[in-house]
Design a protein around this motif. Structure first.
Motif, mmCIF file in Angstrom:
data_model
loop_
_atom_site.group_PDB
_atom_site.id
_atom_site.type_symbol
_atom_site.label_atom_id
_atom_site.label_comp_id
_atom_site.label_asym_id
_atom_site.label_seq_id
_atom_site.Cartn_x
_atom_site.Cartn_y
_atom_site.Cartn_z
ATOM 1 N N CYS A 1 -5.393 0.641 0.559
ATOM 2 C CA CYS A 1 -4.687 -0.564 1.020
ATOM 3 C C CYS A 1 -4.201 -0.401 2.448
ATOM 4 O O CYS A 1 -4.231 -1.351 3.238
ATOM 5 C CB CYS A 1 -3.505 -0.870 0.104
ATOM 6 S SG CYS A 1 -3.980 -1.537 -1.492
ATOM 7 N N GLY B 1 0.816 -1.214 0.000
ATOM 8 C CA GLY B 1 0.000 0.000 0.000
ATOM 9 C C GLY B 1 0.844 1.256 0.000
ATOM 10 O O GLY B 1 0.581 2.204 -0.742
ATOM 11 N N ARG C 1 -7.171 -3.231 -2.791
ATOM 12 C CA ARG C 1 -6.228 -4.310 -3.094
ATOM 13 C C ARG C 1 -6.369 -4.761 -4.547
ATOM 14 O O ARG C 1 -5.379 -4.880 -5.269
ATOM 15 C CB ARG C 1 -6.511 -5.459 -2.132
ATOM 16 C CG ARG C 1 -5.467 -6.482 -2.059
ATOM 17 C CD ARG C 1 -5.822 -7.467 -0.967
ATOM 18 N NE ARG C 1 -4.691 -8.309 -0.718
ATOM 19 C CZ ARG C 1 -4.614 -9.150 0.274
ATOM 20 N NH1 ARG C 1 -5.594 -9.247 1.125
ATOM 21 N NH2 ARG C 1 -3.562 -9.892 0.429
ATOM 22 N N LEU D 1 0.390 -7.298 -2.796
ATOM 23 C CA LEU D 1 -1.066 -7.283 -2.707
ATOM 24 C C LEU D 1 -1.682 -8.660 -2.899
ATOM 25 O O LEU D 1 -2.816 -8.890 -2.503
ATOM 26 C CB LEU D 1 -1.643 -6.294 -3.720
ATOM 27 C CG LEU D 1 -1.341 -4.817 -3.438
ATOM 28 C CD1 LEU D 1 -1.880 -3.957 -4.564
ATOM 29 C CD2 LEU D 1 -1.911 -4.394 -2.111
#
Length: 164
Positions: free
Chosen positions: A108, A51, A116, A155
């Motif tokens: 995120c 993120g 995501r 992710l």
């Protein structure tokens, strides 16, 4: 008969009779009320890493977009030598992509599933677009492609404790 002030417990004590519920300790009777709350799901370290990394790549793309819009002579090749588009189109593309990447990165960091999935798609799009932009800024494009691959991996790693 019990009165509202005394209740059934005080009446049972006065009469000398006790029920099984009254023989247990008060701590055991109130244990259900003091049970700990369900623990909140901890964020995966990879999710936090990805993120923050996609937000950082988004900021880089915003800077690249502004540079392409206002100073196209900064890049190594002229407009005619780009694989596709001109620097004006690339500038708007990088600017828009960067803003979306920053938003996905913030999402995120808050653990949002939409962020995501969006982040994976945006990182893949960024890697492909930097491949097309490779002639204009080769080392930078290779670095962003590598960072995009790290974002995709971060992710896609399942959160801690996931069973599937």
């Amino acid at each position: 008969m019990s009165s509202p002030q005394t209740g059934p417990e005080s009446q049972a004590k006065a009469e000398g009779t006790t029920t099984p519920e009254q023989t247990t300790a008060p701590e055991q009777q109130k244990q259900w009320a003091m049970a700990p709350a369900q623990p909140a799901a901890a964020m995966s370290g990879w999710m936090a890493f990805a993120g923050s990394l996609i937000a950082m790549v988004g900021v880089f793309n915003i800077i690249g977009g502004i540079t392409a819009l206002f100073r196209p002579t900064y890049y190594l090749v002229g407009t005619a030598q780009l694989l596709v588009f001109d620097f004006n189109a690339w500038g708007w593309f990088w600017l828009g992509l960067g803003i979306l990447q920053v938003a996905a990165g913030v999402g995120c960091l808050y653990g949002q599933m939409w962020a995501r999935m969006t982040g994976i798609g945006l990182a893949a799009l960024s890697a492909i677009a930097h491949l097309a932009f490779l002639a204009a800024f080769p080392l930078w494009s290779l670095l962003v492609i590598a960072l995009s691959v790290l974002v995709i991996y971060g992710l896609m790693v399942p959160p801690r404790g996931a069973t599937a």
